[in-house]
Design a protein around this motif. Structure first.
Motif, PDB file in Angstrom:
ATOM      1  N   UNK A  27      -6.874-115.199 -79.553  1.00 19.86           N
ATOM      2  CA  UNK A  27      -7.213-114.080 -78.673  1.00 19.86           C
ATOM      3  C   UNK A  27      -6.583-112.788 -79.176  1.00 19.86           C
ATOM      4  N   UNK A  28      -5.286-112.868 -79.565  1.00 24.88           N
ATOM      5  CA  UNK A  28      -4.596-111.667 -80.052  1.00 24.88           C
ATOM      6  C   UNK A  28      -5.244-111.133 -81.326  1.00 24.88           C
ATOM      7  N   UNK A  29      -5.595-112.065 -82.249  1.00 26.17           N
ATOM      8  CA  UNK A  29      -6.222-111.629 -83.489  1.00 26.17           C
ATOM      9  C   UNK A  29      -7.604-111.041 -83.272  1.00 26.17           C
ATOM     10  N   UNK A  30      -8.401-111.695 -82.434  1.00 30.82           N
ATOM     11  CA  UNK A  30      -9.743-111.178 -82.155  1.00 30.82           C
ATOM     12  C   UNK A  30      -9.677-109.864 -81.394  1.00 30.82           C
ATOM     13  N   UNK A  31      -8.701-109.724 -80.515  1.00 26.20           N
ATOM     14  CA  UNK A  31      -8.561-108.467 -79.786  1.00 26.20           C
ATOM     15  C   UNK A  31      -8.248-107.306 -80.710  1.00 26.20           C
ATOM     16  N   UNK A  32      -7.359-107.548 -81.690  1.00 23.65           N
ATOM     17  CA  UNK A  32      -7.044-106.489 -82.657  1.00 23.65           C
ATOM     18  C   UNK A  32      -8.269-106.127 -83.487  1.00 23.65           C
ATOM     19  N   UNK A  33      -9.007-107.160 -83.939  1.00 23.19           N
ATOM     20  CA  UNK A  33     -10.207-106.890 -84.734  1.00 23.19           C
ATOM     21  C   UNK A  33     -11.249-106.131 -83.924  1.00 23.19           C
ATOM     22  N   UNK A  34     -11.398-106.489 -82.623  1.00 26.37           N
ATOM     23  CA  UNK A  34     -12.347-105.780 -81.777  1.00 26.37           C
ATOM     24  C   UNK A  34     -11.922-104.337 -81.585  1.00 26.37           C
ATOM     25  N   UNK A  35     -10.616-104.094 -81.418  1.00 26.88           N
ATOM     26  CA  UNK A  35     -10.132-102.722 -81.270  1.00 26.88           C
ATOM     27  C   UNK A  35     -10.395-101.892 -82.505  1.00 26.88           C
ATOM     28  N   UNK A  36     -10.184-102.501 -83.699  1.00 24.54           N
ATOM     29  CA  UNK A  36     -10.450-101.777 -84.941  1.00 24.54           C
ATOM     30  C   UNK A  36     -11.930-101.464 -85.086  1.00 24.54           C
ATOM     31  N   UNK A  37     -12.787-102.402 -84.660  1.00 22.95           N
ATOM     32  CA  UNK A  37     -14.227-102.207 -84.806  1.00 22.95           C
ATOM     33  C   UNK A  37     -14.762-101.150 -83.852  1.00 22.95           C
ATOM     34  N   UNK A  38     -14.255-101.127 -82.619  1.00 20.02           N
ATOM     35  CA  UNK A  38     -14.821-100.236 -81.605  1.00 20.02           C
ATOM     36  C   UNK A  38     -14.102 -98.896 -81.542  1.00 20.02           C
ATOM     37  N   UNK A  39     -12.763 -98.923 -81.604  1.00 16.25           N
ATOM     38  CA  UNK A  39     -12.000 -97.691 -81.367  1.00 16.25           C
ATOM     39  C   UNK A  39     -11.315 -97.145 -82.620  1.00 16.25           C
ATOM     40  N   UNK A  41     -11.207 -97.818 -87.111  1.00 19.68           N
ATOM     41  CA  UNK A  41     -11.962 -97.454 -88.315  1.00 19.68           C
ATOM     42  C   UNK A  41     -13.388 -97.962 -88.289  1.00 19.68           C
ATOM     43  N   UNK A  42     -13.772 -98.595 -87.204  1.00 23.87           N
ATOM     44  CA  UNK A  42     -15.142 -99.099 -87.013  1.00 23.87           C
ATOM     45  C   UNK A  42     -15.532-100.163 -88.038  1.00 23.87           C
ATOM     46  N   UNK A  43     -14.559-100.986 -88.438  1.00 19.88           N
ATOM     47  CA  UNK A  43     -14.862-102.163 -89.251  1.00 19.88           C
ATOM     48  C   UNK A  43     -13.807-103.218 -88.941  1.00 19.88           C
ATOM     49  N   UNK A  44     -14.147-104.472 -89.240  1.00 19.50           N
ATOM     50  CA  UNK A  44     -13.222-105.567 -88.971  1.00 19.50           C
ATOM     51  C   UNK A  44     -12.054-105.524 -89.951  1.00 19.50           C
ATOM     52  N   UNK A  45     -10.944-106.126 -89.563  1.00 16.45           N
ATOM     53  CA  UNK A  45      -9.759-106.158 -90.411  1.00 16.45           C
ATOM     54  C   UNK A  45      -9.986-107.101 -91.577  1.00 16.45           C
ATOM     55  N   UNK A  46      -9.668-106.628 -92.776  1.00 18.47           N
ATOM     56  CA  UNK A  46      -9.880-107.424 -93.995  1.00 18.47           C
ATOM     57  C   UNK A  46      -8.571-108.109 -94.363  1.00 18.47           C
ATOM     58  N   UNK A  47      -8.209-109.119 -93.586  1.00 20.27           N
ATOM     59  CA  UNK A  47      -6.965-109.847 -93.797  1.00 20.27           C
ATOM     60  C   UNK A  47      -7.229-111.345 -93.717  1.00 20.27           C
ATOM     61  N   UNK A  48      -6.327-112.096 -94.336  1.00 18.39           N
ATOM     62  CA  UNK A  48      -6.414-113.549 -94.245  1.00 18.39           C
ATOM     63  C   UNK A  48      -6.111-113.997 -92.823  1.00 18.39           C
ATOM     64  N   UNK A  54      -0.066-113.962 -87.706  1.00 19.99           N
ATOM     65  CA  UNK A  54       1.340-113.559 -87.675  1.00 19.99           C
ATOM     66  C   UNK A  54       1.492-112.113 -87.210  1.00 19.99           C
ATOM     67  N   UNK A  55       0.624-111.242 -87.699  1.00 17.26           N
ATOM     68  CA  UNK A  55       0.710-109.838 -87.310  1.00 17.26           C
ATOM     69  C   UNK A  55       0.410-109.665 -85.823  1.00 17.26           C
ATOM     70  N   UNK A  56      -0.591-110.418 -85.311  1.00 16.19           N
ATOM     71  CA  UNK A  56      -0.926-110.312 -83.895  1.00 16.19           C
ATOM     72  C   UNK A  56       0.223-110.795 -83.031  1.00 16.19           C
ATOM     73  N   UNK A  57       0.958-111.819 -83.510  1.00 18.13           N
ATOM     74  CA  UNK A  57       2.097-112.317 -82.752  1.00 18.13           C
ATOM     75  C   UNK A  57       3.232-111.294 -82.738  1.00 18.13           C
ATOM     76  N   UNK A  58       3.467-110.651 -83.896  1.00 19.68           N
ATOM     77  CA  UNK A  58       4.511-109.622 -83.940  1.00 19.68           C
ATOM     78  C   UNK A  58       4.147-108.421 -83.081  1.00 19.68           C
TER      79      UNK A  58
END
Length: 654
Positions: A27-39, A41-48, A54-58
């Motif tokens: 949920x945390x990872x998808x939420x971050x990706x959704x935020x990047x897409x909508x609000x 840079x308007x693209x999904x995060x290009x990360x493993x 780990x980043x979403x947990x931090x």
């Protein structure tokens, strides 16, 4: 030291915690990706995926600046904290709602795909019992309303009709929690021995809920006291036929059985009722059906002759005690309106050989045996001009209580049976003249202790087709054995088969009947494993055997307040019934009880009141403890205390 026992539940808890952690990271990872897409840079995060997790947990730790927890390559693409956490919340809500929708869709699958082991409320049902989809399709309020226009044509077009206008409450499904309703188009057989709460849980609420006219039989006064005054609203007539005076109801109904028997069909129907109520023991009397028919033939001739010449029931009683009396034959021969051939038939019966005539008149005397009681004779001898108008009673949605004391119920049964048969005949005539071909609202027959006090000869046909003409019938028996003793094996089997809904209380003890009920749940396959040790080492074999899904002990030991509901189109349903004091009708019943007690003086002795039901909330055994003392409602204490206080309050108001 012995090794600790293996506990599979611990592994299940660990797996559940791991699943929750993984789900929240997603949920945390998808939420971050959704935020990047909508609000952002308007693209999904290009990360493993591992880096995203780990980043979403931090980011949870950096709540006010979540982007700072991400690598530089992704930090610039993420939005501010408000948009970041809003996106995460949206993902969380979608996940929860989606999971709930999937669970609902799975648990409410169509009946065509449902099986007996499908879950209800997420739980796994015992095999042989109805699942949520089947209950909802056949026994829910929604199903009841779907058939509403057919059951009550006058209510067609009305939305969200009160279920009591269309059916009878059958409690609540134990597995799914769905409220159960049976249609007024159905017929019912209720099985339950004494002291199991039939009155407080089923009969009293059912009688109060009848939308139209009702006929209620009883060998005790509890149903009368709890419901009569509540039913006497909106100018609906309430009549009490208590020829023995056991209820002490003021202004009780007086009914002359011979009145109306000028009509040959009326005489035939009432005579059948008298003869059936006489109760010839089919096991002890050879050709009992034949002798019952001969009894009915004599009785109809007597009733017909009496009404043709305006005779009283006392004259009929005189003819019964003197078989050679020529008066009824003379009337039938000379009166122009007499039914053809009846005089000759009665004369042949009187002139039969002594043995045959004595056998016939034994049944005739039993049919009129109740008239030997002066109180009963008086109740059947109303003054001129006083008659019971059955048609007006039905149209006025009245309630008729037929009460016979337990010690004399067999003698009073012929009279009560004849009166009910007369009402049923009138109801059928009204239904035939109705534009819908049925009574609307219906005439409900609540036949408590049916085998003892109301052994209707037409009961098998009423259970078969009565609901279709607007005469729903509820036959309450202590057991199927009681029915067999009264109607015989074949007729009792026919009634059991004809009843579209069967309600079974616990406590039955006849193994054949318990087996018949339990077998309706069907059989299940049970896999058994066997292990053997041979020369080549151990070997394991699997075997499958067929076992009953429900055994007789489970049926016999149903706790109070629980019943099995057997509906014609539905697997078995275990239902919880609520006593009347836990229903919305409680206030009305208490008021009716107090008023009835003041009218009759019954139950005014004050005794210890039971605890309030709220103190027992959540305990079915405790809730039913108050019914153990009898089926008089809220316990004997409530009868005495409530009625005494209400009566005193009424006097004070005056």
């Amino acid at each position: 030291m012995a090794a600790p026992a293996y506990d599979g539940a611990s592994d299940a808890v660990v797996l559940a915690i791991m699943a929750m952690v993984v789900g929240e990271l997603a949920v945390l990872g998808l939420g971050a990706s959704l935020g990047a897409l909508v609000f952002g840079a308007h693209h999904l995060l290009d990360l493993a995926p591992s880096s995203v997790a780990l980043s979403a947990l931090r980011a949870v730790v950096h709540g006010s600046h979540p982007a700072g927890a991400w690598p530089d390559v992704a930090r610039a693409a993420l939005p501010g904290p408000m948009a970041y956490w809003t996106s995460t919340l949206v993902v969380q809500v979608v996940l929860v709602v989606g999971t709930w929708a999937i669970w609902r869709a799975w648990s409410n699958r169509s009946v065509g795909r449902a099986t007996l082991t499908d879950g209800a409320r997420g739980r796994r049902l015992a095999p042989g019992f109805a699942n949520r989809a089947q209950v909802r399709t056949n026994l829910s309020v929604r199903a009841l309303r779907a058939h509403g226009p057919q059951v009550r044509p006058s209510l067609a077009g009305h939305h969200r009709v009160d279920p009591e206008e269309l059916g009878i409450s059958l409690g609540r499904d134990v597995a799914s929690g769905i409220e159960l309703w049976g249609s007024l188009e159905d017929s019912y057989v209720v099985l339950g021995p004494p002291r199991v709460g039939k009155g407080v849980n089923f009969i009293i609420p059912g009688v109060l809920g009848c939308p139209g006219a009702a006929v209620v039989t009883a060998t005790r006064t509890d149903t009368l006291l709890h419901t009569a005054c509540a039913r006497a609203t909106d100018e609906r007539p309430v009549e009490v036929f208590d020829p023995q005076g056991s209820a002490e109801w003021p202004g009780g109904l007086r009914w002359a059985p011979q009145k109306g028997c000028r009509d040959a069909l009326t005489a035939i129907l009432r005579a059948r009722g008298f003869a059936a109520g006489a109760g010839l023991d089919k096991a002890a009397v050879t050709n009992a059906d034949y002798w019952q028919g001969q009894t009915a033939a004599v009785v109809r001739c007597y009733l017909h002759a009496a009404d043709l010449e305006g005779r009283a029931i006392r004259d009929v009683l005189s003819w019964v005690t003197r078989p050679g009396d020529p008066t009824p034959v003379r009337i039938l021969k000379s009166h122009p309106d007499a039914a053809p051939g009846w005089a000759e038939e009665l004369a042949n019966q009187i002139g039969a050989d002594a043995r045959t005539r004595d056998q016939i008149w034994t049944g005739v005397r039993r049919a009129f045996d109740c008239l030997a009681d002066p109180r009963v004779l008086e109740a059947c001898s109303p003054p001129a001009g006083v008659e019971f108008d059955a048609e007006a009673f039905i149209r006025g949605r009245g309630t008729l209580y037929l009460v016979g004391s337990a010690d004399a119920q067999l003698s009073i049964a012929p009279l009560i049976t004849a009166l009910i048969e007369d009402l049923v005949a009138t109801a059928r005539q009204l239904a035939a003249r109705s534009p819908y071909g049925r009574l609307d609202p219906p005439l409900a027959l609540w036949l408590d202790e049916a085998a003892n006090i109301a052994p209707l000869p037409s009961l098998p046909s009423l259970l078969s087709d009565g609901g279709g003409t607007g005469i729903p019938t509820v036959a309450v028996l202590q057991s199927l054995g009681q029915g067999r003793a009264r109607w015989g094996q074949a007729a009792t089997d026919a009634m059991w088969d004809a009843a579209t809904t069967k309600v079974v209380f616990g406590g039955l003890a006849v193994i054949e009947d318990l087996t018949r009920i339990a077998s309706l749940a069907g059989d299940v396959d049970q896999e058994t494993m066997s292990r053997t040790q041979g020369r080549g080492g151990p070997s394991t074999a699997s075997n499958v055997r067929r076992l009953p899904a429900l055994n007789v002990a489970q049926v016999r030991t149903l706790p109070k307040g629980r019943v099995l509901v057997i509906h014609q189109h539905t697997p078995l349903v275990e239902s919880t019934l609520m006593p009347w004091w836990q229903r919305p009708i409680a206030t009305a019943v208490r008021a009716a009880l107090a008023q009835a007690t003041e009218l009759t003086g019954i139950g005014t002795t004050e005794v210890a009141a039971p605890e309030h039901p709220k103190q027992h909330r959540g305990s079915l055994a405790a809730e039913q403890a108050q019914a153990d003392a009898g089926e008089v409602g809220f316990g004997a204490g409530e009868v005495g205390v409530v009625a005494t206080k209400a009566a005193q309050s009424a006097k004070d108001d005056q």
